[in-house]
Structure formats: structure tokens, C-alpha cells
Write a protein that holds these residues in place. Structure first.
Motif, PDB file in Angstrom:
ATOM      1  N   ASN A  46       1.710  30.790  58.887  1.00  7.51           N
ATOM      2  CA  ASN A  46       2.378  29.806  59.730  1.00  7.51           C
ATOM      3  C   ASN A  46       1.850  28.406  59.475  1.00  7.51           C
ATOM      4  O   ASN A  46       0.757  28.224  58.949  1.00  7.51           O
ATOM      5  CB  ASN A  46       2.149  30.127  61.211  1.00  7.51           C
ATOM      6  N   VAL A  47       2.644  27.451  59.910  1.00  8.91           N
ATOM      7  CA  VAL A  47       2.222  26.057  59.961  1.00  8.91           C
ATOM      8  C   VAL A  47       2.159  25.707  61.442  1.00  8.91           C
ATOM      9  O   VAL A  47       3.105  25.976  62.185  1.00  8.91           O
ATOM     10  CB  VAL A  47       3.216  25.132  59.232  1.00  8.91           C
ATOM     11  N   GLU A  48       1.040  25.148  61.882  1.00  5.84           N
ATOM     12  CA  GLU A  48       0.833  24.856  63.303  1.00  5.84           C
ATOM     13  C   GLU A  48       0.692  23.352  63.511  1.00  5.84           C
ATOM     14  O   GLU A  48       0.121  22.650  62.679  1.00  5.84           O
ATOM     15  CB  GLU A  48      -0.435  25.565  63.796  1.00  5.84           C
ATOM     16  N   VAL A  49       1.236  22.874  64.633  1.00  4.71           N
ATOM     17  CA  VAL A  49       1.123  21.468  65.006  1.00  4.71           C
ATOM     18  C   VAL A  49       0.181  21.394  66.201  1.00  4.71           C
ATOM     19  O   VAL A  49       0.374  22.101  67.198  1.00  4.71           O
ATOM     20  CB  VAL A  49       2.499  20.862  65.375  1.00  4.71           C
ATOM     21  N   TYR A  50      -0.831  20.552  66.083  1.00  6.65           N
ATOM     22  CA  TYR A  50      -1.820  20.372  67.142  1.00  6.65           C
ATOM     23  C   TYR A  50      -1.773  18.942  67.675  1.00  6.65           C
ATOM     24  O   TYR A  50      -1.517  18.003  66.917  1.00  6.65           O
ATOM     25  CB  TYR A  50      -3.234  20.632  66.609  1.00  6.65           C
ATOM     26  N   ILE A  51      -2.023  18.803  68.976  1.00  4.96           N
ATOM     27  CA  ILE A  51      -2.106  17.492  69.620  1.00  4.96           C
ATOM     28  C   ILE A  51      -3.324  17.489  70.534  1.00  4.96           C
ATOM     29  O   ILE A  51      -3.894  18.537  70.829  1.00  4.96           O
ATOM     30  CB  ILE A  51      -0.828  17.178  70.441  1.00  4.96           C
TER      31      ILE A  51
END
Length: 70
Positions: A46-51
Motif C-alpha cells: 500500500n501507499v499511505e498518506v500521513y498528516i
């Protein structure tokens, strides 16, 4: 990765995750991608987006307003 980062989006589609990241950045929410896909087979991982944690509710609101599926 620093503390206080939370995952807001996960996808097998790198380009969709990149679009999410850019929408967040354009709205002054710092975002980073973590690419966990296999380098030889893009079907795996997967590709994950973090903030940052303090931006979470604003980011969710932005994604809902732009009809980005969570």
C-alpha cells in the motif's frame, strides 16, 4: 517518522494517494507519503498518506467536502 503523525489514507494506487497528498498540501495541511509497495510488483503493498495529528479533523472535513473516498 516524527511522533504525532497519523495515517489518514491508504491505497494500492500510488497516483490516487499522491492526489490526496497534494489536495491536503494545497489547503495548508502538511502531508507525506509512505510507499510500502513492492518495488518489483506494484500489486503488492500500500501507499499511505500521513498528516500531523492536530490537522486530522480539518483534513477529514476537506476530504469529505471534496468527495474523496476514505
Amino acid at each position: 517518522m516524527e511522533k504525532n503523525w497519523v495515517k489518514i489514507y491508504t491505497s494500492t494506487d500510488y497516483y490516487q494517494a499522491e492526489i490526496i497528498k497534494q489536495v491536503l498540501i494545497e489547503n495548508e495541511i502538511g502531508a507525506v507519503l509512505l510507499n510500502r509497495q513492492s518495488s518489483s510488483h506494484r500489486n503488492f503493498g500500500n501507499v499511505e498518506v500521513y498528516i500531523h495529528q492536530e490537522d486530522f479533523s480539518r483534513a477529514i472535513e476537506l476530504m469529505v467536502m471534496n468527495q474523496i473516498s476514505l
